[in-house]
Design a protein around this motif. Structure first.
Motif, PDB file in Angstrom:
ATOM      1  N   VAL A 102       0.861  -1.174   0.000  1.00  0.00           N
ATOM      2  CA  VAL A 102       0.000   0.000   0.000  1.00  0.00           C
ATOM      3  C   VAL A 102       0.903   1.231   0.000  1.00  0.00           C
ATOM      4  O   VAL A 102       2.021   1.205   0.503  1.00  0.00           O
ATOM      5  N   ALA A 103       0.417   2.319  -0.575  1.00  0.00           N
ATOM      6  CA  ALA A 103       1.235   3.516  -0.727  1.00  0.00           C
ATOM      7  C   ALA A 103       1.401   4.245   0.598  1.00  0.00           C
ATOM      8  O   ALA A 103       0.503   4.257   1.451  1.00  0.00           O
ATOM      9  N   THR A 104       2.568   4.848   0.773  1.00  0.00           N
ATOM     10  CA  THR A 104       2.832   5.724   1.903  1.00  0.00           C
ATOM     11  C   THR A 104       3.532   6.982   1.388  1.00  0.00           C
ATOM     12  O   THR A 104       4.241   6.938   0.381  1.00  0.00           O
ATOM     13  N   ASP A 105       3.319   8.094   2.078  1.00  0.00           N
ATOM     14  CA  ASP A 105       3.975   9.344   1.719  1.00  0.00           C
ATOM     15  C   ASP A 105       5.283   9.543   2.475  1.00  0.00           C
ATOM     16  O   ASP A 105       5.961  10.550   2.278  1.00  0.00           O
ATOM     17  N   ARG A 106       5.634   8.607   3.327  1.00  0.00           N
ATOM     18  CA  ARG A 106       6.820   8.760   4.165  1.00  0.00           C
ATOM     19  C   ARG A 106       7.828   7.644   3.882  1.00  0.00           C
ATOM     20  O   ARG A 106       7.548   6.472   4.148  1.00  0.00           O
ATOM     21  N   PRO A 107       9.005   7.989   3.343  1.00  0.00           N
ATOM     22  CA  PRO A 107      10.013   6.949   3.095  1.00  0.00           C
ATOM     23  C   PRO A 107      10.438   6.241   4.375  1.00  0.00           C
ATOM     24  O   PRO A 107      10.825   5.062   4.339  1.00  0.00           O
ATOM     25  N   GLU A 108      10.332   6.941   5.514  1.00  0.00           N
ATOM     26  CA  GLU A 108      10.723   6.322   6.791  1.00  0.00           C
ATOM     27  C   GLU A 108       9.847   5.127   7.144  1.00  0.00           C
ATOM     28  O   GLU A 108      10.274   4.233   7.879  1.00  0.00           O
ATOM     29  N   ASP A 109       8.607   5.118   6.645  1.00  0.00           N
ATOM     30  CA  ASP A 109       7.670   4.034   6.959  1.00  0.00           C
ATOM     31  C   ASP A 109       7.712   2.902   5.941  1.00  0.00           C
ATOM     32  O   ASP A 109       7.065   1.866   6.147  1.00  0.00           O
ATOM     33  N   ALA A 110       8.461   3.080   4.853  1.00  0.00           N
ATOM     34  CA  ALA A 110       8.348   2.176   3.711  1.00  0.00           C
ATOM     35  C   ALA A 110       9.085   0.865   3.911  1.00  0.00           C
ATOM     36  O   ALA A 110      10.125   0.799   4.592  1.00  0.00           O
ATOM     37  N   ASP A 111       8.526  -0.181   3.286  1.00  0.00           N
ATOM     38  CA  ASP A 111       9.224  -1.453   3.131  1.00  0.00           C
ATOM     39  C   ASP A 111       9.918  -1.531   1.782  1.00  0.00           C
ATOM     40  O   ASP A 111      10.801  -2.359   1.587  1.00  0.00           O
ATOM     41  N   MET A 112       9.471  -0.686   0.848  1.00  0.00           N
ATOM     42  CA  MET A 112      10.146  -0.549  -0.448  1.00  0.00           C
ATOM     43  C   MET A 112      10.096   0.910  -0.873  1.00  0.00           C
ATOM     44  O   MET A 112       9.063   1.562  -0.752  1.00  0.00           O
ATOM     45  N   ILE A 113      11.242   1.392  -1.372  1.00  0.00           N
ATOM     46  CA  ILE A 113      11.338   2.740  -1.928  1.00  0.00           C
ATOM     47  C   ILE A 113      11.696   2.610  -3.398  1.00  0.00           C
ATOM     48  O   ILE A 113      12.645   1.902  -3.754  1.00  0.00           O
ATOM     49  N   LEU A 114      10.926   3.278  -4.252  1.00  0.00           N
ATOM     50  CA  LEU A 114      11.215   3.316  -5.682  1.00  0.00           C
ATOM     51  C   LEU A 114      11.427   4.762  -6.109  1.00  0.00           C
ATOM     52  O   LEU A 114      10.606   5.630  -5.806  1.00  0.00           O
ATOM     53  N   LEU A 115      12.531   5.022  -6.805  1.00  0.00           N
ATOM     54  CA  LEU A 115      12.765   6.310  -7.422  1.00  0.00           C
ATOM     55  C   LEU A 115      12.454   6.184  -8.906  1.00  0.00           C
ATOM     56  O   LEU A 115      13.139   5.449  -9.622  1.00  0.00           O
ATOM     57  N   ASN A 116      11.395   6.852  -9.364  1.00  0.00           N
ATOM     58  CA  ASN A 116      11.031   6.821 -10.780  1.00  0.00           C
ATOM     59  C   ASN A 116      11.657   8.036 -11.442  1.00  0.00           C
ATOM     60  O   ASN A 116      11.181   9.158 -11.292  1.00  0.00           O
ATOM     61  N   THR A 117      12.716   7.816 -12.194  1.00  0.00           N
ATOM     62  CA  THR A 117      13.649   8.881 -12.560  1.00  0.00           C
ATOM     63  C   THR A 117      13.422   9.437 -13.955  1.00  0.00           C
ATOM     64  O   THR A 117      12.796   8.809 -14.810  1.00  0.00           O
ATOM     65  N   CYS A 118      13.978  10.616 -14.175  1.00  0.00           N
ATOM     66  CA  CYS A 118      13.933  11.306 -15.458  1.00  0.00           C
ATOM     67  C   CYS A 118      15.352  11.633 -15.871  1.00  0.00           C
ATOM     68  O   CYS A 118      16.174  12.028 -15.047  1.00  0.00           O
ATOM     69  N   VAL A 126      20.859   5.657   5.653  1.00  0.00           N
ATOM     70  CA  VAL A 126      20.540   5.544   7.081  1.00  0.00           C
ATOM     71  C   VAL A 126      19.282   4.713   7.284  1.00  0.00           C
ATOM     72  O   VAL A 126      19.207   3.892   8.211  1.00  0.00           O
ATOM     73  N   LEU A 127      18.277   4.903   6.403  1.00  0.00           N
ATOM     74  CA  LEU A 127      17.047   4.117   6.521  1.00  0.00           C
ATOM     75  C   LEU A 127      17.329   2.635   6.336  1.00  0.00           C
ATOM     76  O   LEU A 127      16.786   1.789   7.053  1.00  0.00           O
ATOM     77  N   LYS A 128      18.185   2.309   5.377  1.00  0.00           N
ATOM     78  CA  LYS A 128      18.495   0.895   5.116  1.00  0.00           C
ATOM     79  C   LYS A 128      19.299   0.295   6.264  1.00  0.00           C
ATOM     80  O   LYS A 128      19.116  -0.882   6.610  1.00  0.00           O
ATOM     81  N   GLU A 129      20.179   1.087   6.844  1.00  0.00           N
ATOM     82  CA  GLU A 129      20.949   0.572   7.986  1.00  0.00           C
ATOM     83  C   GLU A 129      20.037   0.297   9.178  1.00  0.00           C
ATOM     84  O   GLU A 129      20.233  -0.683   9.908  1.00  0.00           O
ATOM     85  N   ALA A 130      19.021   1.135   9.364  1.00  0.00           N
ATOM     86  CA  ALA A 130      18.091   0.945  10.477  1.00  0.00           C
ATOM     87  C   ALA A 130      17.095  -0.175  10.197  1.00  0.00           C
ATOM     88  O   ALA A 130      16.583  -0.806  11.121  1.00  0.00           O
ATOM     89  N   LYS A 131      16.799  -0.421   8.910  1.00  0.00           N
ATOM     90  CA  LYS A 131      15.825  -1.447   8.516  1.00  0.00           C
ATOM     91  C   LYS A 131      16.440  -2.270   7.389  1.00  0.00           C
ATOM     92  O   LYS A 131      16.182  -2.014   6.206  1.00  0.00           O
ATOM     93  N   PRO A 132      17.229  -3.280   7.712  1.00  0.00           N
ATOM     94  CA  PRO A 132      17.947  -4.052   6.678  1.00  0.00           C
ATOM     95  C   PRO A 132      17.039  -4.691   5.636  1.00  0.00           C
ATOM     96  O   PRO A 132      17.468  -4.941   4.507  1.00  0.00           O
ATOM     97  N   ASP A 133      15.786  -4.970   5.995  1.00  0.00           N
ATOM     98  CA  ASP A 133      14.871  -5.587   5.030  1.00  0.00           C
ATOM     99  C   ASP A 133      14.263  -4.581   4.053  1.00  0.00           C
ATOM    100  O   ASP A 133      13.528  -4.970   3.143  1.00  0.00           O
TER     101      ASP A 133
END
Length: 439
Positions: free
Chosen positions: A34-50, A69-76
């Motif tokens: 489900v979508a979230t507006d906060r990367p801190e809460d995410a289980d997956m982050i996607l950057l859709n780039t230009c 830092v987010l990945k270090e705090a949440k390895p999964d």
């Protein structure tokens, strides 16, 4: 009950990337996201780039660094790069950023569910192919949630023009048009979910030639078919090339009730010498004659455009020709850019204009465009326009929306709801919007 996984998507660039991000979210929705507006809460982050803007790749690497830092705090936590930088950089992203789990190009995002399953096993995934299967057809299942009143709908992708400054043919591929029946089906679905304003998208949208009943459809024929959908009130399209503005499309601007009086028609330069070096295949004169034809068909049409300043070998005389063209057209909007090199494009190997000269020219061009935009907005004062309300404004009882000319309009309308169409008398023009009162 297992808690849903959360997906954060950051979208860069054009409207097509906005559309693509929505479809990527839908593709991963079937995997429990489900979508979230906060990367801190995410289980997956996607950057859709230009890849269009200056130093696009370096900006992506900088953004990825912030997520360390987010990945270090949440390895999964899983991190992916999608879009045109992913297509252009591919394995280099994987090499430079070990925290990236997947890289997916703009033609492969329908494969995201399989890629997500792979990275959950600890194996990194990359897909920057140009697959034979139709990515849109592979994403037929759509959640039936309500949508905002205005939406984008991709009808065509890729470009065969090979402008000397542009990477789109290399990142999005050759021109491909979706079948009209599938576009119409998706449009009806969007309308059923609350959409009333559709913008048809393509890198070269007016070159649309989808194979359908009775042979290839033009963009004009598609627009007329969309015009017949009950509940759809407004149709726009972007981005167009001057060489593909066909007679039937000009006629549609004259007579199609739901096609709005707004057209984004990039010219890039007013200098024939620079246009030739850009491989644009049109002249300033042919562009101006096209504008005349469009205004003869629809006298109130509002024009917007794109301009590149400081293209390699551009002289002051070339730049002045661009200013002259802008004066002749009278744009309501424009998008302006300093030229920046794109490796692998012909213009990257040419003699470059000094950055200070580019900066000075860009300021002059933007000042002229701003004057024109404000002048066009001022002509709206006292007029009665139709506004599609989209969301509440900043103040109590205020609603914001868009006019038929795509101007942002704010109105005191405490009873209005998103999706309502209302007649509004414009009372004031401010910096980037209009104010009005309900009639």
């Amino acid at each position: 009950m297992t808690a849903p996984k959360k997906l954060f998507i950051k979208t860069y660039g054009c409207q097509m990337n906005v559309y693509d991000s929505e479809r990527m979210s839908e593709a991963l929705g079937g995997q429990g996201y489900v979508a979230t507006d906060r990367p801190e809460d995410a289980d997956m982050i996607l950057l859709n780039t230009c890849h269009i803007r200056e130093r696009a790749a370096e900006k992506v690497y900088s953004e990825l660094g912030r997520y360390r830092v987010l990945k270090e705090a949440k390895p999964d936590l899983k991190i992916g790069v999608a879009g045109c930088v992913a297509q252009a950089e591919g394995a280099e992203i994987m090499r430079r950023q070990p925290l990236v789990d997947l890289v997916v190009g703009p033609q492969s995002y329908h494969r995201l569910p399989q890629m997500e399953a792979q990275i959950r096993t600890g194996v990194r995934a990359i897909d920057t192919d140009f697959p034979e299967e139709d990515k849109f057809e592979a994403l037929t299942a759509r959640p039936k949630a309500r949508r905002a009143p205005a939406a984008f709908l991709t009808v065509q992708e890729g470009c065969d023009k090979f402008c000397a400054f542009c990477v789109v043919p290399y990142t999005r591929g050759a021109e491909v048009s979706r079948p009209p029946e599938r576009i119409l089906s998706e449009a009806r679905d969007l309308v059923d979910r609350g959409v009333r304003d559709l913008t048809l998208l393509g890198q070269n949208v007016n070159a649309y030639h989808g194979a359908g009943a009775g042979g290839d459809w033009t963009l004009a024929r598609l627009i007329w078919a969309l015009n017949d959908i009950d509940g759809l009130e407004r149709i726009r399209f972007t981005t167009s090339h001057p060489n593909d503005m066909s007679d039937d499309l000009i006629e549609a601007h004259a007579s199609c009730p739901k096609l709005m009086p707004y057209l984004h028609l990039p010219v890039q330069s007013g200098s024939d010498r620079i246009l030739k070096r850009m491989n644009r295949s049109h002249t300033a004169e042919s562009y101006l004659r096209l504008i005349e034809r469009l205004r003869a068909a629809r006298p109130d049409i509002l024009m917007s455009g794109d301009f590149i300043v400081g293209f390699p070998e551009e002289t002051e005389a070339d730049f002045q020709a661009t200013l002259d063209l802008i004066e002749a057209v009278g744009y309501g909007y424009a998008y302006t850019f300093k030229y920046s090199t794109r490796p692998g494009t012909p213009a990257a190997e040419r003699v470059q204009v000094d950055e200070a000269v580019k900066d000075e020219r860009l300021q002059r061009l933007q000042a002229l465009i701003t004057r024109q935009q404000q002048a066009v907005q001022q002509t709206m004062v006292g007029r009665d326009l139709t506004v599609l309300f989209e969301k509440p404004g900043r103040f109590a009882g205020q609603m914001g929306g868009k006019s038929e000319y795509l101007h942002a309009v704010h109105v005191h309308a405490p009873e209005a709801q998103p999706g309502d169409l209302a007649r509004v008398r414009i009372t004031e023009s401010v910096r980037n919007s209009l104010a009005g009162v309900l009639i």
